[in-house]
Design a protein around this motif. Structure first.
Motif, PDB file in Angstrom:
ATOM      1  N   GLN A   1     107.681 -11.497  74.575  1.00 26.16           N
ATOM      2  CA  GLN A   1     106.506 -12.320  74.881  1.00 26.16           C
ATOM      3  C   GLN A   1     105.214 -11.555  74.643  1.00 26.16           C
ATOM      4  O   GLN A   1     105.036 -10.439  75.131  1.00 26.16           O
ATOM      5  CB  GLN A   1     106.564 -12.786  76.348  1.00 26.16           C
ATOM      6  N   GLN A   2     104.285 -12.182  73.900  1.00 29.30           N
ATOM      7  CA  GLN A   2     102.989 -11.556  73.666  1.00 29.30           C
ATOM      8  C   GLN A   2     102.081 -11.748  74.886  1.00 29.30           C
ATOM      9  O   GLN A   2     102.187 -12.748  75.596  1.00 29.30           O
ATOM     10  CB  GLN A   2     102.318 -12.170  72.425  1.00 29.30           C
ATOM     11  N   PRO A   3     101.196 -10.801  75.162  1.00 33.43           N
ATOM     12  CA  PRO A   3     100.315 -10.920  76.337  1.00 33.43           C
ATOM     13  C   PRO A   3      99.263 -12.012  76.155  1.00 33.43           C
ATOM     14  O   PRO A   3      98.973 -12.425  75.022  1.00 33.43           O
ATOM     15  CB  PRO A   3      99.657  -9.539  76.421  1.00 33.43           C
ATOM     16  N   ASP A   4      98.720 -12.454  77.251  1.00 28.50           N
ATOM     17  CA  ASP A   4      97.621 -13.421  77.231  1.00 28.50           C
ATOM     18  C   ASP A   4      96.334 -12.684  76.868  1.00 28.50           C
ATOM     19  O   ASP A   4      95.884 -11.806  77.613  1.00 28.50           O
ATOM     20  CB  ASP A   4      97.502 -14.086  78.605  1.00 28.50           C
ATOM     21  N   GLY A   5      95.753 -13.026  75.742  1.00 28.49           N
ATOM     22  CA  GLY A   5      94.528 -12.354  75.310  1.00 28.49           C
ATOM     23  C   GLY A   5      93.286 -12.798  76.053  1.00 28.49           C
ATOM     24  O   GLY A   5      92.199 -12.237  75.828  1.00 28.49           O
TER      25      GLY A   5
ATOM     26  N   ALA B   1      94.647  -4.521  70.133  1.00 30.74           N
ATOM     27  CA  ALA B   1      93.822  -5.318  71.038  1.00 30.74           C
ATOM     28  C   ALA B   1      92.746  -6.066  70.260  1.00 30.74           C
ATOM     29  O   ALA B   1      92.512  -7.264  70.468  1.00 30.74           O
ATOM     30  CB  ALA B   1      93.182  -4.417  72.091  1.00 30.74           C
ATOM     31  N   TYR B   2      92.125  -5.381  69.328  1.00 31.35           N
ATOM     32  CA  TYR B   2      90.991  -5.940  68.574  1.00 31.35           C
ATOM     33  C   TYR B   2      91.401  -7.142  67.729  1.00 31.35           C
ATOM     34  O   TYR B   2      90.611  -8.061  67.526  1.00 31.35           O
ATOM     35  CB  TYR B   2      90.406  -4.847  67.678  1.00 31.35           C
ATOM     36  N   VAL B   3      92.628  -7.147  67.236  1.00 28.95           N
ATOM     37  CA  VAL B   3      93.068  -8.242  66.368  1.00 28.95           C
ATOM     38  C   VAL B   3      93.888  -9.290  67.125  1.00 28.95           C
ATOM     39  O   VAL B   3      94.594 -10.088  66.516  1.00 28.95           O
ATOM     40  CB  VAL B   3      93.883  -7.714  65.161  1.00 28.95           C
ATOM     41  N   GLY B   4      93.787  -9.314  68.438  1.00 29.28           N
ATOM     42  CA  GLY B   4      94.423 -10.391  69.180  1.00 29.28           C
ATOM     43  C   GLY B   4      95.324  -9.973  70.308  1.00 29.28           C
ATOM     44  O   GLY B   4      96.152 -10.757  70.778  1.00 29.28           O
ATOM     45  N   HIS B   5      95.181  -8.741  70.791  1.00 28.10           N
ATOM     46  CA  HIS B   5      95.972  -8.230  71.916  1.00 28.10           C
ATOM     47  C   HIS B   5      97.475  -8.406  71.687  1.00 28.10           C
ATOM     48  O   HIS B   5      98.170  -9.143  72.394  1.00 28.10           O
ATOM     49  CB  HIS B   5      95.531  -8.877  73.232  1.00 28.10           C
ATOM     50  N   ARG B   6      97.965  -7.701  70.658  1.00 30.32           N
ATOM     51  CA  ARG B   6      99.401  -7.636  70.397  1.00 30.32           C
ATOM     52  C   ARG B   6     100.057  -6.759  71.463  1.00 30.32           C
ATOM     53  O   ARG B   6      99.442  -5.835  71.987  1.00 30.32           O
ATOM     54  CB  ARG B   6      99.646  -7.036  69.009  1.00 30.32           C
ATOM     55  N   LYS B   7     101.323  -7.022  71.725  1.00 30.24           N
ATOM     56  CA  LYS B   7     102.004  -6.326  72.818  1.00 30.24           C
ATOM     57  C   LYS B   7     102.082  -4.825  72.549  1.00 30.24           C
ATOM     58  O   LYS B   7     102.505  -4.383  71.482  1.00 30.24           O
ATOM     59  CB  LYS B   7     103.404  -6.886  73.023  1.00 30.24           C
ATOM     60  N   HIS B   8     101.650  -4.071  73.531  1.00 31.61           N
ATOM     61  CA  HIS B   8     101.594  -2.613  73.447  1.00 31.61           C
ATOM     62  C   HIS B   8     102.072  -2.068  74.780  1.00 31.61           C
ATOM     63  O   HIS B   8     101.477  -2.353  75.817  1.00 31.61           O
ATOM     64  CB  HIS B   8     100.148  -2.167  73.163  1.00 31.61           C
TER      65      HIS B   8
ATOM     66  N   LEU C   1     106.989  -1.014  87.326  1.00 28.44           N
ATOM     67  CA  LEU C   1     105.981  -0.012  86.962  1.00 28.44           C
ATOM     68  C   LEU C   1     105.162  -0.433  85.752  1.00 28.44           C
ATOM     69  O   LEU C   1     104.012  -0.004  85.585  1.00 28.44           O
ATOM     70  CB  LEU C   1     106.665   1.333  86.673  1.00 28.44           C
ATOM     71  N   HIS C   2     105.738  -1.271  84.892  1.00 35.30           N
ATOM     72  CA  HIS C   2     105.067  -1.630  83.633  1.00 35.30           C
ATOM     73  C   HIS C   2     104.699  -3.113  83.569  1.00 35.30           C
ATOM     74  O   HIS C   2     104.436  -3.644  82.488  1.00 35.30           O
ATOM     75  CB  HIS C   2     105.960  -1.239  82.452  1.00 35.30           C
ATOM     76  N   LYS C   3     104.643  -3.743  84.717  1.00 34.61           N
ATOM     77  CA  LYS C   3     104.299  -5.165  84.759  1.00 34.61           C
ATOM     78  C   LYS C   3     102.922  -5.429  84.175  1.00 34.61           C
ATOM     79  O   LYS C   3     102.688  -6.435  83.507  1.00 34.61           O
ATOM     80  CB  LYS C   3     104.356  -5.663  86.210  1.00 34.61           C
ATOM     81  N   ASN C   4     101.984  -4.514  84.408  1.00 36.85           N
ATOM     82  CA  ASN C   4     100.616  -4.701  83.931  1.00 36.85           C
ATOM     83  C   ASN C   4     100.270  -3.729  82.802  1.00 36.85           C
ATOM     84  O   ASN C   4      99.107  -3.353  82.640  1.00 36.85           O
ATOM     85  CB  ASN C   4      99.631  -4.526  85.094  1.00 36.85           C
ATOM     86  N   SER C   5     101.284  -3.359  82.033  1.00 36.60           N
ATOM     87  CA  SER C   5     101.052  -2.423  80.928  1.00 36.60           C
ATOM     88  C   SER C   5     101.723  -2.952  79.668  1.00 36.60           C
ATOM     89  O   SER C   5     102.615  -2.336  79.105  1.00 36.60           O
ATOM     90  CB  SER C   5     101.605  -1.040  81.281  1.00 36.60           C
ATOM     91  N   LYS C   6     101.258  -4.134  79.231  1.00 39.80           N
ATOM     92  CA  LYS C   6     101.909  -4.796  78.102  1.00 39.80           C
ATOM     93  C   LYS C   6     100.922  -5.186  76.993  1.00 39.80           C
ATOM     94  O   LYS C   6     101.240  -5.988  76.123  1.00 39.80           O
ATOM     95  CB  LYS C   6     102.659  -6.032  78.590  1.00 39.80           C
TER      96      LYS C   6
END
Length: 474
Positions: A60-64, A407-414, A443-448
């Protein structure tokens, strides 16, 4: 089942086009529009069908949150540009060093410093890397004409120093403190530049402050995400390889830092056993200047502090805990791992669909670049940019560069592994794999890869955190 989603949101394209329009009004000749100059990845894949909840969550991709590029320079900046972009008396020469992404950072700062000093910038000189021996020049890696034209509204860039400014002996300024401000730059160099017409700077890595006035932050984004386009041969080969990965479905790109020099520099154990650790220890003793940061810490303390790269076994456990399916295709970016295939074995056993640029290449496509690690790193960058999920196994310039670019091109999952918090659980044999997975996910819930504001922390670079200076959601 996986399906491609839409390439770029209309909002993102519109924002890039508006940037282009703003600049074409002042510089209407053949400047490439910023809507076409940004290096944009292939679209992420959607999904449907029989995927588990964990697998869906993984892809799942993040919400930008509606954030899009907005390099809206101030009126004062644009007025000054008319004068600065015509500079023909003062010239800045910059020598950049390190690997590809370290060089990119210094080139970005060189442009900013030229703007601050209101000087013309000579195309930066790439110093031969002492570790890899890469003798590539700027034009071998980057598109020089595109670089010059994209920035012609900001700084005048020339290919070489004019004959009027050539001197038999010129001092090189390389004693620059860390995190200097534009005010410090002017106070230290402006008088010399005005008197001599030439300034040569060397050793710029991390020297310019990460906290700059808004217009200069936007300039840094413009240089990194628009102007520093790879040269045509690299771009074409990198795009071909990215398409070869992409056409088969979603994939993960991992910047796997297992090279010998990484183990030497970090002062960490390899995870491959005493035989390999002893080799690294001997080489480290021969090159004590290679060791970076926390010189008085033991191997164990470094690891617990999150200063060591994840090895292949740890990467495999980490991905599995986050829900990556065992048939996930994984592109491994980076140099040859110390220990060869043995070093990768734990990752391959868990995720057999491992792909490298050597495996993606056809015929002798990579042959011209055998001794050009900067070119190979550029290809890794392009393929990684288009991945559905990107993860660095260790902090570094490439990881930060891709974090900001995606992030700059659409907040791709990182995914940024929180090594300091999770390493103790890797060591704890009393917890089950199910418990381990639950802990890693929390631990990584908010690191996507979701939008993350750049704060005023001294190490927070706008090139890794382009929100809010270079992106907005209004």
């Amino acid at each position: 089942m996986i399906s491609p989603s839409s390439p770029l949101s209309p909002f993102l394209l519109a924002s890039l086009s508006s940037i282009a329009k703003d600049y074409s009004n002042n510089f209407p000749d053949d400047e490439p529009t910023l809507s076409t100059s940004a290096m944009v990845p292939l679209p992420p894949h959607g999904f449907y069908g029989n995927l588990s909840e964990e697998e869906r969550e993984f892809w799942q991709q993040p919400d930008g949150e509606g954030y899009h590029p907005c390099l809206d320079f101030s009126l004062e900046y644009r007025k000054s540009s008319v004068r600065i972009s015509k500079q023909r008396r003062k010239f800045l020469v910059v020598v950049v060093s390190g690997g590809l992404n370290q060089q990119r950072n210094q080139i970005v700062d060189a442009v900013v410093i030229a703007r601050v000093l209101e000087a013309a910038l000579v195309v930066p000189v790439l110093q031969v890397n002492r570790i890899w021996g890469d003798e590539s020049e700027f034009s071998d890696i980057f598109d020089v004409e595109h670089f010059k034209k994209t920035l012609q509204a900001d700084v005048r860039i020339v290919t070489s120093l004019p004959s009027t400014h050539l001197v038999a002996k010129q001092s090189v300024e390389n004693q620059i403190p860390f995190h200097v401000s534009p005010t410090w730059i002017r106070a230290r160099f402006l008088q010399q530049l005005n008197e001599e017409g030439l300034l040569i700077l060397k050793g710029l890595d991390s020297k310019l402050s990460k906290s700059l006035p808004p217009d200069l932050q936007k300039l840094r984004c413009k240089v990194a995400f628009h102007a520093l386009r790879f040269s045509t041969p690299i771009r074409e080969l990198g795009n071909q390889m990215a398409r070869r990965m992409w056409i088969e479905g979603p994939y993960v790109a991992i910047h796997l830092r297992l090279e010998k020099d990484v183990w030497i520099r970090t002062g960490c154990h390899t995870g491959l056993g005493p035989k390999y650790d002893n080799i690294i220890a001997r080489d480290r003793e021969s090159h004590p200047d290679f060791l970076t940061d926390k010189l008085n810490m033991s191997n164990a303390a470094r690891r617990l502090a999150g200063l060591c790269p994840l090895n292949a076994l740890e990467v495999a456990r980490f991905l599995k805990a986050l829900g990556a399916p065992s048939n996930a295709r994984i592109y491994v970016a980076g140099g040859d791992p110390f220990g060869g295939t043995y070093a990768l074995q734990p990752l391959v056993e868990e995720f057999p669909n491992i792909v490298t640029k050597q495996m993606l290449s056809r015929g002798d496509e990579l042959s011209p670049y055998t001794n050009r690690p900067s070119v190979l790193a550029a290809i890794d960058y392009i393929v990684s940019l288009s991945s559905d999920v990107f993860m660095p196994s260790h902090g570094g310039n490439m990881g930060r560069a891709l974090q900001g670019h995606r992030a700059y091109v659409g907040h791709r999952k990182h995914i940024k592994p929180n090594k300091r918090m999770m390493i103790p659980f890797f060591e704890d044999m009393s917890i089950s794999e199910e418990e381990f997975s639950s802990i890693i996910q929390k631990l990584h819930k908010n690191s996507k890869g979701q939008p993350e504001q750049r704060t005023k922390r001294i190490d927070r670079d706008v090139l890794a955190y382009p929100v809010p200076e270079c992106m907005c959601n209004h």
